[in-house]
Design an enzyme around this catalytic site. Structure first.
Site, mmCIF file in Angstrom:
data_model
loop_
_atom_site.group_PDB
_atom_site.id
_atom_site.type_symbol
_atom_site.label_atom_id
_atom_site.label_comp_id
_atom_site.label_asym_id
_atom_site.label_seq_id
_atom_site.Cartn_x
_atom_site.Cartn_y
_atom_site.Cartn_z
ATOM 1 N N ASP A 90 -7.232 3.409 -19.074
ATOM 2 C CA ASP A 90 -6.199 2.676 -19.341
ATOM 3 C C ASP A 90 -6.616 2.061 -20.924
ATOM 4 O OD1 ASP A 90 -3.862 1.172 -18.809
ATOM 5 O OD2 ASP A 90 -5.201 -0.467 -19.067
ATOM 6 N N GLU A 92 -23.219 14.710 -14.909
ATOM 7 C CA GLU A 92 -24.126 14.685 -13.992
ATOM 8 C C GLU A 92 -23.715 15.363 -12.530
ATOM 9 O OE1 GLU A 92 -25.882 10.607 -15.391
ATOM 10 O OE2 GLU A 92 -25.027 10.460 -13.563
#
Length: 552
Positions: free
Chosen positions: A215, A265
């Site tokens: 956002d 990751e």
């Protein structure tokens, strides 16, 4: 689990490029499905509708905020980034929902709101109870007020929702809020803020979240000094060239480079899409592989139903995506704008903000042609689903829902309406809870009345009214999304010669899409007819406001 479903779920888990041409369905959780009769949608409600979501043949859902919140701005005022609003469920409910969606081959994207927290966040409460210059206040943007005792705001800046962008705290200091006063802006030059959001990204990724919608992605990095502030007129005149004090600063990409390290990751890497309302030529920076990876383009959402405008927008955004090494996004409706089935039935008003003002002020109701709006919405959506890139769909558009107008002031919730009262109608009209059945206190949304009022005739748009009905909006979406999966190939298109007011293009594999934007029937190319947005009334002729898919 049947073998085909198991294979689908396994594929969902390992395909790192799934997002590039995904069909993503936005869920506004508080308005999707209510299971505990409190009038508010909840996470178990989403879980209860997984079979329906699977029947749409979507690739992912994007959940608007479900975090603890006072709902000062529809959940975008977040109290706790690593929890679920108890009115919507629990973390266990979130896990059950995610597991059910994954089992159906549907990935999960969640909204993250990094520009601001709520004023009930534990950090902001600590800031208010701490002294000027404290570490607690340095997590946000506090500045001394002007005047003898700091009784005047530091600047005359205005918030996005109207009114001042600064709020006093009673000791001569004020805090910045670009949106509602309940949404204090974080200080992203503070490494503690950065590290805490990395923790949040890992928290949800570890729970199985596949991606994030970011956002106000273009506002995190700010350069707001302690004196010599520009006026609001000077601020508005400054170019968005990477050096603006508030918007789209170059340093914001250092933040997202850190986020990308976290995303990578995981196997497959987590995805992200930026909500960045910035200059079009600066969007690719958000979509780079070293950053968020994808960015919304809202250009079609802001365009009238016009062939020349659509072609220009499509060509430009495909080139931008190629330059960024990403894929583009296509959007017509979301939780912030007038639904496109209504927008396309208005006189040519341009962007959705103009539509909100039209709906509030204008206009003779007879100027709204609801049937034409829905027909154009069908045609535009079928064209959207033929384009390379990701299609972002908003809950209820598959039902052809119109914008709900005439909500009484006392029942409205949007701060934009109250702070800009008399200027625009706000966003509540596109956030009204979905109708699932033809009758009942909330048309199947739940067992009590919905938190926003549904109009009396909402049942005609319900899932129950359209399920299995040839020619319904719901069945058009189901057929189109299923066929799209089968036809989708390389991320390219080739424009084909066409008459004025008509757009035609081919996709790899001989898939052709043609849309008639004009008011008159147009010739239909030869080929095997796969799908149309409206019934053809004459052989080899494409009616007005209609899209057809063919195999050449």
């Amino acid at each position: 689990m049947p073998l085909d479903e198991l294979q689908q779920a396994t594929t969902a888990a390992v395909d790192a490029d799934w997002w590039r041409q995904a069909a993503v369905y936005q869920i506004y959780p508080r308005s999707f499905a209510d299971t505990n009769a409190d009038g508010l949608g909840d996470l178990p409600g989403i879980t209860s509708r997984v079979d329906y979501l699977k029947s749409l043949h979507i690739d992912a859902v994007w959940l608007s905020p479900f975090y603890p919140s006072a709902l000062a701005d529809g959940g975008y005022d977040v109290d706790d980034y690593r929890n679920v609003d108890p009115r919507l469920g629990t973390l266990d409910d979130f896990d059950a929902m995610t597991q059910a969606l994954h089992a159906a081959g549907i990935r999960v994207i969640v909204d993250i709101v990094p520009n601001h927290s709520s004023d009930r966040h534990e950090w902001f409460r600590a800031a208010l109870s701490s002294e000027k210059g404290s570490e607690e206040r340095n997590r946000y943007i506090f500045r001394d007020g002007l005047g003898e005792h700091g009784e005047l705001p530091p600047t005359d800046w205005e918030s996005i929702f109207g009114g001042p962008a600064w709020e006093p705290v009673g000791d001569g200091q004020w805090y910045l809020h670009l949106f509602a006063k309940e949404q204090p802006d974080f200080n992203w030059s503070n490494d503690e803020v950065r590290q805490d959001f990395l923790k949040t990204l890992r928290f949800w990724s570890d729970r199985g979240v596949d991606g994030f919608r970011v956002d106000v992605a273009h506002a995190l990095a700010k350069n707001i000094g302690y004196e010599n502030y520009p006026s609001k007129e000077e601020l508005a005149a400054m170019p968005w060239d990477g050096t603006h004090p508030i918007w789209d600063r170059d340093e914001v990409h250092d933040i997202y480079a850190q986020w990308r390290e976290v995303f990578n990751e995981y196997d497959p890497p987590r995805t992200a899409v930026a909500e960045a309302w910035t200059d079009a030529d600066r969007r690719p920076a958000y979509a780079r592989a070293s950053g968020l990876g994808q960015a919304f383009n809202f250009d079609l959402l802001q365009a009238d139903f016009d062939a020349a405008a659509f072609k220009k927008i499509i060509t430009f955004n495909l080139a931008q995506a190629a330059a960024a090494g990403s894929s583009t996004t296509w959007v017509y409706s979301n939780h912030d704008v007038v639904r496109h089935a209504t927008r396309y039935g208005l006189p040519a008003v341009g962007d959705p903000d103009a539509a909100k003002k039209w709906l509030l002020h204008g206009a003779d109701a007879e100027q709204l042609d609801a049937a034409l709006g829905l027909r154009r919405a069908h045609a535009a959506t079928l064209m959207e689903l033929a384009l390379p890139g990701s299609a972002y769909l908003y809950q209820g558009e598959e039902l052809g829902l119109p914008e709900v107008t005439g909500i009484p002031d006392a029942q409205r919730q949007d701060p934009a309406f109250f702070r800009n009262k008399g200027v625009e109608v706000g966003r509540d009209g596109c956030r009204v809870p979905l109708p699932w059945s033809t009758s009942g206190p909330s048309f199947g949304f739940g067992e009590s009345h919905a938190h926003l009022p549904q109009p009396a005739g909402f049942g005609q748009y319900s899932v129950a009214a359209q399920d299995g009905q040839d020619g319904s909006t719901l069945e058009l979406y189901r057929k189109a999304l299923k066929l799209r999966r089968e036809l989708q190939d390389e991320e390219s298109l080739r424009w084909l010669p066409s008459e004025p007011g008509v757009l035609a293009f081919s996709r790899p594999g001989g898939w052709v899409c043609i849309t008639n934007f004009s008011a008159e029937p147009q010739p239909l190319p030869a080929g095997e007819l796969l799908l149309t947005s409206a019934e053809l009334t004459a052989e080899h002729t494409l009616p007005a406001a209609t899209t057809a898919w063919l195999r050449a």
